[in-house]
Design a protein around this motif. Structure first.
Motif, PDB file in Angstrom:
ATOM      1  N   SER A  42     -20.950  57.457  74.291  1.00 41.75           N
ATOM      2  CA  SER A  42     -20.281  57.868  73.060  1.00 41.75           C
ATOM      3  C   SER A  42     -21.307  57.935  71.963  1.00 41.75           C
ATOM      4  N   GLN A  43     -22.099  56.976  71.998  1.00 42.15           N
ATOM      5  CA  GLN A  43     -23.350  56.927  70.885  1.00 42.15           C
ATOM      6  C   GLN A  43     -24.144  58.329  70.799  1.00 42.15           C
ATOM      7  N   HIS A  95     -21.876  61.174  69.639  1.00 44.04           N
ATOM      8  CA  HIS A  95     -21.954  61.027  68.022  1.00 44.04           C
ATOM      9  C   HIS A  95     -23.389  61.573  67.633  1.00 44.04           C
ATOM     10  N   GLU A  96     -24.390  61.325  68.155  1.00 43.55           N
ATOM     11  CA  GLU A  96     -25.586  62.026  67.881  1.00 43.55           C
ATOM     12  C   GLU A  96     -25.577  63.174  67.702  1.00 43.55           C
ATOM     13  N   GLN A 108     -23.222  65.288  67.506  1.00 47.78           N
ATOM     14  CA  GLN A 108     -22.374  65.806  66.283  1.00 47.78           C
ATOM     15  C   GLN A 108     -22.841  65.688  64.987  1.00 47.78           C
ATOM     16  N   LYS A 109     -24.046  64.695  64.934  1.00 44.25           N
ATOM     17  CA  LYS A 109     -24.789  64.858  63.647  1.00 44.25           C
ATOM     18  C   LYS A 109     -25.806  65.721  63.418  1.00 44.25           C
ATOM     19  N   LYS A 164     -16.556  66.588  71.382  1.00 48.94           N
ATOM     20  CA  LYS A 164     -15.587  65.312  71.241  1.00 48.94           C
ATOM     21  C   LYS A 164     -16.193  64.268  72.297  1.00 48.94           C
ATOM     22  N   ASP A 165     -15.923  63.071  71.787  1.00 46.71           N
ATOM     23  CA  ASP A 165     -16.100  61.919  72.721  1.00 46.71           C
ATOM     24  C   ASP A 165     -15.013  61.729  73.630  1.00 46.71           C
ATOM     25  N   GLN A 183     -11.772  60.911  71.548  1.00 43.66           N
ATOM     26  CA  GLN A 183     -11.154  61.942  70.992  1.00 43.66           C
ATOM     27  C   GLN A 183     -10.678  62.744  72.187  1.00 43.66           C
TER      28      GLN A 183
END
Length: 886
Positions: free
Chosen positions: A220-221, A224-225, A227-228, A313-314, A317
């Motif tokens: 998940s982490q 998110h990376e 996504q950024k 999406k993780d 989501q």
């Protein structure tokens, strides 16, 4: 390289090396310490390569299509000289014709791929820009549900009006427990799948990157990376997970245990595929009501697939989307694999071939990145090892016997044959432990206790099961879902509250109830409640599920594993365990099929294990292996690693099994800690080699009053053995440090006693004031008396060459020790502005063979101090952070 901010120089070097390894099709071992932005470097380096590779491929396709459009239809007979022939004896014009035909076929294939790709891109673009489309499928689904509900109500009303039919021998619920007619052994190829538009599933697998890590939170982490990152908007990413994480059917989720969820899901699918034929036969015989999953809808899963590909999406989501659209995220995400550019998945799904195949993962010419890979060898070994206890074997035998007795008249001959084979296997396994399946395993004492290791073939011969085809039995278990049926049977009749139909049946099944009760009483002994809780779910499941794993393990090649017979006080406490010795056999296919494989981690030293045991044994050419290790982003003065050879009273520090229990050694350790706690602010973390030794030292310090002296400067915390208490201890530890830094006074922080390889030696961040000093007591060598480790050492000495004059078994022991050390000391430095000191308290760390196994960024800054005085002066000078390894 596109990057969300200006990268550090080491990040640029990492990305350049990664790009080069992917371009050249290498197998890379990459080390980048925690706090150096490893995840972002992996994302930006790998996706930059993928973007460039896709562009190059597109240009090559356009060139070939342009050639095809030029109408070059091959050589004319005049162009091919009569009588000329190639090396294979074929005339030139034949060779040219074949060649041109291949070129034309390739052009046609490229055109098809282009059309398919364009269609997919248009569809995703449409979804991306048309919000109304997102809700159209959901609305349609709700309408279908309502129509189905009304139809069901009508059918029920009609059936109530009709007269009673001929009574069945079994009610509907019990009918589900009967094994279906089994037609395997290659007699009939069963083609199962979704009814609707199966062609749409046959999508091309684009070149992609498979990224896998150890835990759900790490994945998940990583998402998110992404996504950024600069690639967050236009990367087609799909997250895969187990049914336990992705299932949205509450009825199935409530089962809890992963194996039960898997089996229930498979059964519901099977029911869906059988539904059509059942409906056709409804007129001929009364149809059995079978549950199907409302989320397993092809149309909705297609919609979910497209939604997943449109936006990163993780897993959380993905599950929310599945609930909202009433589509199964587990299967919907799998449908997205072919078109995805980046697939994020847990270790097990990639490293276990049957799971990989079931998920539709194709590794041919793809890129695999395995992150947090410091435990990769252990992970592969664990995935392919299996253990069953005597209690489980006896319990499964009793359950299966009762099941066969109850449904004998309803089962086909082939089912009976396989059930008898499984019963025989269970009987022989219990006999190998010195017991009898027909007696309570908790009451059967074992005459010859101890541990015996056998090769697979020896075990099969001695247990007299070498005449049974385990591959066929394994396949039968998978296809027939027998463990699921058995679980349903035990659920119905295994408890005292279950109602059975007739007195005769009551007599038959009383045996099962009594036996299960005695098993429970026999095995319920005082133990660790946390461990008990972990096994609770498994107890509710049929033990046959675990036994299937053991049977599967026995199909490994003879030389690659051993069977361990662990005979304890009773048959119930005894166990059979399969130990995988050669993890490379299961990793070989990954490195063979993939274009490139990257094994990455924050602490990969010592890398010799990966290179020798995993890659070379898997047949990787040494020239294909590339290694990369980068330094840290922290300034050199922010870390002070010290190897301390003696304590304040000049006692030499050597924590061997023979010397570490001596009172003077424990006293010297205490004096070092007292001195350090006087000058180091914030948190001090002290690692011990084992829970037993930590307990022994703690007790000794309590008696001598040293603990009270330590407690005057730092509040003392101990690592709990129970996983569910770790969070609470860490919160209290952090609160205490914060309180002390704000109030001042004599109390300067907290001291945390931890254990190497325990709950706090991996995955916990002791950043900033939480870890101004980390202490490791002694060198945490593994227990060489362990039969498993001894067998592994023997196997290595037989199969591996000597390295620098050292036996491979000796190298293994040192590597296991230093891997554990490196993981523990890496807990403190977590970002660029963090600071810490590392103090290794054992003179043996200064030996070159050991010293060179420290991570490069620590090794370069390490000082060897023969006496405590000079080391203490350095620490007082810095007054920053001290990671102390004793």
């Amino acid at each position: 390289f596109p990057f969300p901010y200006t990268p550090y120089r080491i990040q640029e070097q990492f990305m350049e090396a990664l790009y080069g390894a992917l371009e050249a099709g290498r197998v890379g071992i990459f080390e980048s310490p925690t706090g150096t932005g490893k995840s972002l470097s992996l994302i930006c380096g790998a996706l930059s390569w993928l973007r460039d590779w896709e562009e190059k491929r597109r240009q090559e396709e356009e060139r070939l299509l342009a050639l095809g459009a030029g109408g070059q239809d091959g050589l004319t007979p005049q162009q091919a000289r009569p009588g000329s022939a190639d090396a294979a004896g074929q005339p030139d014009w034949v060779t040219a014709f074949v060649q041109k035909k291949e070129e034309r076929d390739m052009v046609d294939r490229l055109k098809e791929e282009q059309i398919r790709r364009k269609k997919r891109e248009d569809r995703l673009e449409k979804i991306r820009h048309n919000v109304q489309l997102k809700y159209a499928a959901k609305r349609k689904r709700c309408e279908e549900d309502e129509a189905r509900r009304l139809l069901q109500l009508s059918k029920e009303a009609l059936s109530q009006g009709a007269g009673e039919g001929a009574p069945d021998q079994l009610d509907h619920n019990e009918q589900e427990l009967i094994l279906a007619e089994y037609e395997s052994d290659d007699e009939k190829k069963v083609v199962s799948g979704l009814e609707e538009d199966e062609d749409d599933l046959e999508e091309e697998h684009v070149t992609k990157i498979y990224y896998c890590s150890r835990t759900h939170s790490q994945l998940s982490q990583f998402v998110h990376e992404v996504q950024k990152s600069p690639f967050g908007k236009d990367t087609r990413l799909v997250s895969l997970g187990s049914r336990q994480n992705l299932c949205v059917n509450e009825e199935v989720r409530r089962l809890g245990a992963l194996q039960l969820i898997n089996d229930r899901c498979m059964e519901m699918q099977k029911n869906k595929h059988e539904k059509k034929s059942n409906e056709e036969n409804e007129g001929k015989k009364r149809r059995v009501s079978r549950t199907t999953c409302p989320f397993y809808s092809f149309e909705q899963m297609q919609f979910l697939r497209d939604e997943v590909l449109v936006e990163v999406k993780d897993i959380e989501q993905l599950v929310s989307l599945g609930r909202e659209t009433k589509a199964c995220p587990y299967y919907g995400s799998r449908f997205a694999i072919p078109a995805a550019q980046l697939v994020v998945l847990p270790y097990q799904m990639l490293l276990h071939e049957p799971t990989r195949n079931a998920a539709g993962i194709k590794l041919k010419d793809q890129v695999v990145i395995i992150d947090e890979a410091h435990n990769l060898i252990d992970t592969i070994t664990c995935i392919h090892s299996a253990e069953v206890s005597g209690s489980q074997l006896c319990c499964a035998h009793s359950q299966l016997s009762q099941y066969m007795e109850r449904y004998r008249k309803h089962l086909k001959a082939k089912n009976l044959m396989y059930i008898k084979q499984i019963l025989y296997l269970l009987e022989q396994f219990v006999a190998m432990l010195g017991g009898n399946v027909n007696q309570n395993p908790g009451c059967q004492a074992v005459s010859q206790t101890g541990t015996v290791l056998k090769s697979i073939n020896d075990f099969l011969f001695q247990s007299q099961i070498d005449n049974i085809n385990l591959f066929k039995v394994q396949r039968y278990c998978e296809k027939s879902l027998i463990s699921r049926k058995l679980f349903g049977f035990v659920e119905r009749y295994g408890g005292p509250a279950s109602a059975v139909k007739t007195n005769k049946e009551n007599q038959k099944l009383a045996g099962l109830q009594d036996f299960l009760l005695t098993l429970q009483q026999g095995s319920d002994k005082e133990g660790d409640p946390a461990v008990e809780a972990e096994h609770d779910q498994l107890r509710t499941a049929s033990p046959l599920m675990q036994i299937e794993g053991f049977l599967s393990a026995l199909t490994n090649a003879n030389q690659d594993g051993r069977v361990i017979l662990n005979r304890q006080g009773t048959v119930g406490q005894s166990s059979l365990k399969f130990l995988l010795l050669n993890p490379a056999v299961h990793f070989a296919k990954v490195v063979e099929e993939c274009r490139a494989v990257i094994i990455a981690g924050g602490t990969m030293q010592p890398v010799a294990d990966f290179r020798e045991q995993l890659l070379c044994c898997a047949g990787v050419d040494p020239a294909r292996i590339v290694e990369f290790s980068c330094g840290h982003v922290i300034p050199p003065e922010n870390i002070l690693p010290i190897i301390l050879c003696s304590g304040p009273s000049n006692q030499q520090l050597e924590f061997t099994y023979q010397t570490r229990d001596l009172p003077q050694m424990m006293d010297e350790t205490g004096r070092i800690l007292c001195n350090l706690c006087n000058v180091i602010p914030g948190g001090v973390v002290c690692f011990f080699p084992s829970y037993e030794y930590e307990k022994q030292v703690y007790s000794h310090w309590e008696k001598t009053g040293l603990l009270a002296r330590l407690a005057a400067r730092k509040k003392i915390f101990q690592e709990p053995k129970k996983a569910n208490q770790v969070e609470q201890v860490l919160v209290e530890y952090a609160k205490c440090i914060k309180r002390c830094s704000q109030t001042g006074g004599q109390m300067t922080g907290a001291l945390l006693f931890s254990v190497v390889g325990g709950k706090m030696s991996e995955g916990i961040n002791f950043s900033d004031d939480l870890g101004r000093c980390v202490i490791m007591v002694g060198m945490p060598y593994p227990n060489i008396r362990s039969p498993e480790l001894q067998e592994k050492m023997t196997w290595l000495d037989k199969t591996m060459p000597r390295a620098a004059g050292q036996a491979p078994s000796r190298v293994l022991i040192e590597n296991l020790c230093m891997k554990a050390v490196n993981q523990s000391i890496g807990r403190a430095i977590r970002h660029q502005k963090d600071f810490a000191s590392i103090l290794l308290l054992d003179h043996r760390y200064a030996r070159p063979a050991i010293f060179n196994k420290l991570p490069q960024w620590i090794r370069e800054r390490t000082q060897v101090k023969p006496a405590f005085g000079s080391a203490f002066a350095e620490l007082r000078k810095v007054r920053t952070c001290c990671i102390l390894i004793l």
